[in-house]
Scaffold this motif. Structure first.
Motif, PDB file in Angstrom:
ATOM      1  N   ALA A 239       0.822  -1.210   0.000  1.00 14.71           N
ATOM      2  CA  ALA A 239       0.000   0.000   0.000  1.00 14.71           C
ATOM      3  C   ALA A 239       0.857   1.261   0.000  1.00 14.71           C
ATOM      4  CB  ALA A 239      -0.942  -0.003   1.205  1.00 14.71           C
ATOM      5  N   GLN A 240       2.063   1.177   0.552  1.00 18.41           N
ATOM      6  CA  GLN A 240       2.953   2.339   0.587  1.00 18.41           C
ATOM      7  C   GLN A 240       3.465   2.729  -0.803  1.00 18.41           C
ATOM      8  OE1 GLN A 240       5.994   2.601   3.638  1.00 18.41           O
ATOM      9  NE2 GLN A 240       4.853   1.251   5.020  1.00 18.41           N
ATOM     10  N   LEU A 241       3.341   1.832  -1.761  1.00 21.30           N
ATOM     11  CA  LEU A 241       3.803   2.142  -3.113  1.00 21.30           C
ATOM     12  C   LEU A 241       2.872   3.101  -3.843  1.00 21.30           C
ATOM     13  CD1 LEU A 241       4.955  -1.424  -4.234  1.00 21.30           C
ATOM     14  CD2 LEU A 241       6.407   0.496  -3.561  1.00 21.30           C
ATOM     15  N   ALA A 242       1.627   3.244  -3.374  1.00 19.17           N
ATOM     16  CA  ALA A 242       0.645   4.060  -4.087  1.00 19.17           C
ATOM     17  C   ALA A 242       1.109   5.508  -4.237  1.00 19.17           C
ATOM     18  CB  ALA A 242      -0.702   4.005  -3.365  1.00 19.17           C
ATOM     19  N   ALA A 243       1.534   6.114  -3.133  1.00 16.28           N
ATOM     20  CA  ALA A 243       1.959   7.511  -3.186  1.00 16.28           C
ATOM     21  C   ALA A 243       3.174   7.674  -4.097  1.00 16.28           C
ATOM     22  CB  ALA A 243       2.268   8.014  -1.781  1.00 16.28           C
ATOM     23  N   HIS A 244       4.047   6.670  -4.090  1.00 16.76           N
ATOM     24  CA  HIS A 244       5.234   6.719  -4.959  1.00 16.76           C
ATOM     25  C   HIS A 244       4.840   6.644  -6.429  1.00 16.76           C
ATOM     26  CE1 HIS A 244       9.214   5.888  -6.544  1.00 16.76           C
ATOM     27  NE2 HIS A 244       8.802   4.719  -7.014  1.00 16.76           N
ATOM     28  N   TYR A 245       3.947   5.719  -6.763  1.00 19.95           N
ATOM     29  CA  TYR A 245       3.533   5.542  -8.160  1.00 19.95           C
ATOM     30  C   TYR A 245       2.669   6.699  -8.665  1.00 19.95           C
ATOM     31  CZ  TYR A 245       5.124   0.648  -8.063  1.00 19.95           C
ATOM     32  OH  TYR A 245       5.878  -0.501  -7.989  1.00 19.95           O
ATOM     33  N   LEU A 246       1.940   7.376  -7.772  1.00 21.04           N
ATOM     34  CA  LEU A 246       1.066   8.468  -8.200  1.00 21.04           C
ATOM     35  C   LEU A 246       1.857   9.698  -8.641  1.00 21.04           C
ATOM     36  CD1 LEU A 246      -1.965   9.054  -8.494  1.00 21.04           C
ATOM     37  CD2 LEU A 246      -1.920  10.026  -6.190  1.00 21.04           C
ATOM     38  N   GLN A 247       3.040   9.925  -8.068  1.00 18.33           N
ATOM     39  CA  GLN A 247       3.970  10.980  -8.498  1.00 18.33           C
ATOM     40  C   GLN A 247       3.353  12.380  -8.423  1.00 18.33           C
ATOM     41  OE1 GLN A 247       5.020   9.486 -12.449  1.00 18.33           O
ATOM     42  NE2 GLN A 247       6.817   8.450 -11.627  1.00 18.33           N
ATOM     43  N   VAL A 248       2.760  12.689  -7.290  1.00 21.27           N
ATOM     44  CA  VAL A 248       2.106  13.987  -7.111  1.00 21.27           C
ATOM     45  C   VAL A 248       3.122  15.123  -7.102  1.00 21.27           C
ATOM     46  CG1 VAL A 248       0.690  15.373  -5.527  1.00 21.27           C
ATOM     47  CG2 VAL A 248       0.200  12.928  -5.848  1.00 21.27           C
ATOM     48  N   GLY A 263      -4.764   5.575   4.808  1.00 19.53           N
ATOM     49  CA  GLY A 263      -3.319   5.358   4.775  1.00 19.53           C
ATOM     50  C   GLY A 263      -2.650   6.016   3.588  1.00 19.53           C
ATOM     51  N   LYS A 264      -3.228   5.841   2.420  1.00 19.96           N
ATOM     52  CA  LYS A 264      -2.635   6.411   1.206  1.00 19.96           C
ATOM     53  C   LYS A 264      -2.807   7.927   1.174  1.00 19.96           C
ATOM     54  CE  LYS A 264      -3.701   2.091  -1.205  1.00 19.96           C
ATOM     55  NZ  LYS A 264      -4.489   1.537  -0.070  1.00 19.96           N
ATOM     56  N   THR A 265      -3.928   8.413   1.690  1.00 18.51           N
ATOM     57  CA  THR A 265      -4.132   9.865   1.779  1.00 18.51           C
ATOM     58  C   THR A 265      -3.024  10.507   2.609  1.00 18.51           C
ATOM     59  OG1 THR A 265      -6.526   9.450   1.785  1.00 18.51           O
ATOM     60  CG2 THR A 265      -5.799  11.654   2.364  1.00 18.51           C
ATOM     61  N   GLY A 266      -2.764   9.903   3.772  1.00 16.12           N
ATOM     62  CA  GLY A 266      -1.722  10.433   4.635  1.00 16.12           C
ATOM     63  C   GLY A 266      -0.355  10.419   3.982  1.00 16.12           C
ATOM     64  N   HIS A 267      -0.065   9.342   3.247  1.00 18.35           N
ATOM     65  CA  HIS A 267       1.241   9.234   2.603  1.00 18.35           C
ATOM     66  C   HIS A 267       1.409  10.287   1.514  1.00 18.35           C
ATOM     67  CE1 HIS A 267       4.512   6.188   1.136  1.00 18.35           C
ATOM     68  NE2 HIS A 267       5.026   7.257   1.707  1.00 18.35           N
ATOM     69  N   ILE A 268       0.331  10.542   0.748  1.00 15.33           N
ATOM     70  CA  ILE A 268       0.385  11.592  -0.285  1.00 15.33           C
ATOM     71  C   ILE A 268       0.676  12.944   0.379  1.00 15.33           C
ATOM     72  CG2 ILE A 268      -0.994  12.884  -1.959  1.00 15.33           C
ATOM     73  CD1 ILE A 268      -2.518  10.214  -2.488  1.00 15.33           C
ATOM     74  N   ALA A 269      -0.007  13.236   1.480  1.00 16.16           N
ATOM     75  CA  ALA A 269       0.194  14.507   2.185  1.00 16.16           C
ATOM     76  C   ALA A 269       1.619  14.632   2.706  1.00 16.16           C
ATOM     77  CB  ALA A 269      -0.809  14.622   3.334  1.00 16.16           C
ATOM     78  N   ARG A 323      -4.509  14.347 -10.766  1.00 21.06           N
ATOM     79  CA  ARG A 323      -4.210  12.930 -10.505  1.00 21.06           C
ATOM     80  C   ARG A 323      -5.333  12.325  -9.662  1.00 21.06           C
ATOM     81  NH1 ARG A 323       1.417  12.353 -11.938  1.00 21.06           N
ATOM     82  NH2 ARG A 323       2.272  14.461 -12.110  1.00 21.06           N
ATOM     83  N   ILE A 324      -5.636  11.073  -9.986  1.00 19.48           N
ATOM     84  CA  ILE A 324      -6.671  10.342  -9.250  1.00 19.48           C
ATOM     85  C   ILE A 324      -6.093   9.001  -8.823  1.00 19.48           C
ATOM     86  CG2 ILE A 324      -8.931   9.222  -9.366  1.00 19.48           C
ATOM     87  CD1 ILE A 324      -9.779  11.330 -11.399  1.00 19.48           C
ATOM     88  N   LEU A 325      -6.198   8.722  -7.535  1.00 19.66           N
ATOM     89  CA  LEU A 325      -5.876   7.397  -7.021  1.00 19.66           C
ATOM     90  C   LEU A 325      -7.201   6.661  -6.820  1.00 19.66           C
ATOM     91  CD1 LEU A 325      -4.220   5.123  -5.727  1.00 19.66           C
ATOM     92  CD2 LEU A 325      -4.223   6.434  -3.586  1.00 19.66           C
ATOM     93  N   LEU A 326      -7.419   5.614  -7.590  1.00 16.54           N
ATOM     94  CA  LEU A 326      -8.618   4.790  -7.446  1.00 16.54           C
ATOM     95  C   LEU A 326      -8.231   3.474  -6.787  1.00 16.54           C
ATOM     96  CD1 LEU A 326     -11.468   3.820  -7.769  1.00 16.54           C
ATOM     97  CD2 LEU A 326     -11.029   3.394 -10.201  1.00 16.54           C
ATOM     98  N   ASP A 327      -8.437   3.404  -5.483  1.00 16.85           N
ATOM     99  CA  ASP A 327      -8.206   2.172  -4.717  1.00 16.85           C
ATOM    100  C   ASP A 327      -9.533   1.417  -4.741  1.00 16.85           C
ATOM    101  OD1 ASP A 327      -7.258   0.207  -3.111  1.00 16.85           O
ATOM    102  OD2 ASP A 327      -6.880   1.457  -1.365  1.00 16.85           O
ATOM    103  N   ALA A 328      -9.763   0.696  -5.826  1.00 14.50           N
ATOM    104  CA  ALA A 328     -11.096   0.212  -6.168  1.00 14.50           C
ATOM    105  C   ALA A 328     -11.623  -0.846  -5.202  1.00 14.50           C
ATOM    106  CB  ALA A 328     -11.076  -0.355  -7.592  1.00 14.50           C
ATOM    107  N   PRO A 329     -12.936  -0.867  -4.976  1.00 16.45           N
ATOM    108  CA  PRO A 329     -13.540  -1.973  -4.217  1.00 16.45           C
ATOM    109  C   PRO A 329     -13.179  -3.293  -4.880  1.00 16.45           C
ATOM    110  CG  PRO A 329     -15.156  -0.259  -4.697  1.00 16.45           C
ATOM    111  CD  PRO A 329     -13.941   0.072  -5.499  1.00 16.45           C
TER     112      PRO A 329
END
Length: 439
Positions: A239-248, A263-269, A323-329
């Motif tokens: 899950a920690q890879l999401a912020a890295h791959y999103l490249q904000v 979790g991913k919201t916090g990491h992006i921030a 950018r959109i992070l879709l952590d899909a159901p």
């Protein structure tokens, strides 16, 4: 089947049997059930409740196989919960460190707390016969039963991974380590690990995860240094890879969709403190409370909204996102080692329904993305229908969508990165990065 209320008087094994009963007979999540019973017990007993109830989930087909050979006929109605108590007793006898004397005696005594005093003799006889006949030492020749998985999932893994299926199943049944993500807006990896060293907490770090610490054994997370000050969050390495791959980048508008627990919201921030606008969206109001709690503890300021991703008119301000992070159901089949009850809460028919919902959200959110913008599609699934096949279909049917590989081995025929359970100690996860044409 009529629900059975939580026993009026607390008892460790009776409460554990009630949790197992709620999961298997009424489709409740382990988290929901454990939260109810753990309010009645101390920290040490709560750890036991979690270990035993989730252990039964991991070994359920084998335990049920033994039970069928020990019971003359199934129990019904209000007596059904006693079967779950016996499953707990069998698990203790064969898989746990509980002494045989305590496993039998305390389990028998627990029947009274479940309103089944008349069945104490049956519980005792079944557990004693299990020991006498040494059933735990006899081989089980059915590979599906031995795998600890439901038949549909066993076959799905077999179809998806072929020769690697046994390794995937084994990793799915393993215990997951606890990963922490250091909040670099509050401290550094060096300072945090030094604080862990000072209290003799064993850990390792990861080359691929610059903000991560992997604990070597179970710890009281809230007692670790810096918890109250937001120095870290619990988040698996995948899950920690999401912020890295999103490249904000600074100043951008970001949507984190299906964001709970945050979790991913916090990491992006933490990675991009000068982000222009960060929206955490989720449909579940209860789970959004956890996002609020986590953002407060970590001291991040983000916009948090409840909303249906397929109905943006109810929450969207009309301005496109960079950018959109879709952590899909999804089926959550990649995190079964962490939440073993998932295997019994999911059904084969769920996969097609989830894939259809994922596609609906993909199509809806794609319209909210700026030309030239990036969408990161993520699931905690290991099933191709939700991952590579989903993205293949989306790319084929969306002319302005292009694959932006997150690994060097990706192709349009096999897009994205599929992480399997246990890979570099991570959970099972999938990522695919898509770019919207600026033309």
């Amino acid at each position: 089947m009529k629900p059975i209320p939580l026993p009026k008087q607390k008892n460790l094994r009776a409460d554990c049997a009630w949790v197992i009963y709620q999961i298997l007979e009424h489709g409740k999540s382990s988290r929901e059930c454990l939260e109810r019973v753990q309010r009645r017990h101390n920290v040490r007993d709560n750890a036991w409740l979690q270990e035993m109830s989730l252990g039964v989930m991991r070994r359920l087909p084998i335990l049920q196989h033994w039970l069928r050979g020990l019971l003359d006929r199934p129990l019904k109605g209000n007596k059904k919960v006693v079967e779950h108590l016996i499953l707990l007793g069998l698990y203790q006898l064969h898989y746990s460190r509980v002494s045989s004397h305590a496993a039998v005696g305390e389990t028998v005594a627990a029947a009274s707390y479940l309103g089944a005093t008349s069945l104490k003799g049956l519980v005792n006889a079944v557990l004693r016969n299990f020991q006498r006949e040494s059933l735990g030492d006899k081989p089980i020749e059915n590979p599906i039963i031995e795998s600890g998985l439901p038949k549909w999932l066993f076959k799905a893994i077999e179809n998806a991974y072929g020769e690697d299926a046994s390794r995937v199943r084994e990793a799915t049944n393993a215990m997951a380590p606890i990963w922490l993500r250091v909040n670099k807006q509050k401290t550094s990896l060096t300072a945090f690990t030094a604080a862990l060293d000072n209290i003799n907490v064993a850990y390792t770090t990861s080359e691929e995860h610059g903000d991560a610490v992997i604990l070597q054994k179970r710890e009281d997370i809230t007692a670790l240094p810096g918890f109250d000050d937001g120095h870290f969050a619990v988040q698996d390495g995948a899950a920690q890879l999401a912020a890295h791959y999103l490249q904000v980048k600074a100043g951008e508008r970001i949507l984190d969709c299906c964001a709970a627990p945050g979790g991913k919201t916090g990491h992006i921030a933490e990675n991009t403190p000068d982000v222009g606008y960060l929206l955490a969206l989720d449909a579940d109001a209860t789970r959004l409370k956890r996002v609020e709690e986590n953002m407060t503890r970590l001291q991040h300021t983000v916009d948090i909204k409840q909303g249906d991703a397929t109905a943006p008119d109810t929450w969207w301000d009309g301005e496109l996102f960079d950018r959109i992070l879709l952590d899909a159901p999804c089926s959550a089949t990649g995190v079964i080692r962490r939440h073993p009850d998932i295997r019994w809460l999911r059904k084969s028919s769920d996969i097609d329904n989830l894939a259809a919902l994922q596609r609906q959200i993909l199509d809806t959110l794609w319209a909210l993305l700026k030309p030239g913008g990036t969408m990161l599609y993520a699931t905690c699934s290991i099933l191709p229908q939700e991952n590579t096949q989903q993205i293949q279909q989306f790319l084929a049917q969306t002319p302005d969508a292009q694959l932006s590989p997150v690994t060097k081995t990706e192709t349009s025929e096999r897009p994205g990165r599929q992480i399997l359970p246990g890979e570099q100690q991570m959970d099972g996860f999938y990522y695919a990065r898509l770019v919207k044409s600026s033309q």
